[in-house]
Scaffold this active site. Sequence first.
Site: not given
Length: 167
Positions: A137-138
Amino acid sequence: MAEDSLLVSRHRSPIGEIVTFYRDDILCHLDFTDCQPRWEKLLKRRFPKLSLIEVLVNSEMEQRLRAYFTKEKTAFDGIQMDTGGTGFQNQVWDALCKVPFGATETYSSMAEIIGKPKAIRAMAAANALNPISIIIPCHRIIGKDGSLTGYGGGLERKKALLKHERN
């Protein structure tokens, strides 16, 4: 299947069509179909003799994406992934996976979390090269001032993902 051949599957989502790439049934890239120049560049860097084989929808991924978009926080638990990154990149991507659903961190706090508080730019660069969007989850990483900065899928998608996870 040739060494640099990847199976490709497409998935509908509320934020645009998602494309997934597998080698030996292991996820090695997830992106958005309208970001083709980005994912082609990243994949060709990793797989110089890249050849793509389009297949029907991967039903397991389809179910996991559907679960994620209905707010199931554990939708991606246990997915086998091969990111192909460097040691540092994998350290960053592992740390990203620990940012809870609905939470955010800053680039500087992430640099501290990985034990390299002065490596903010290097951390941000690794974040930008994340090959498995959403699952790693950047999008949960924001600027120190709370601003939305950089996202390979575009800032509107980043905003939508954060809103989805918070509501």
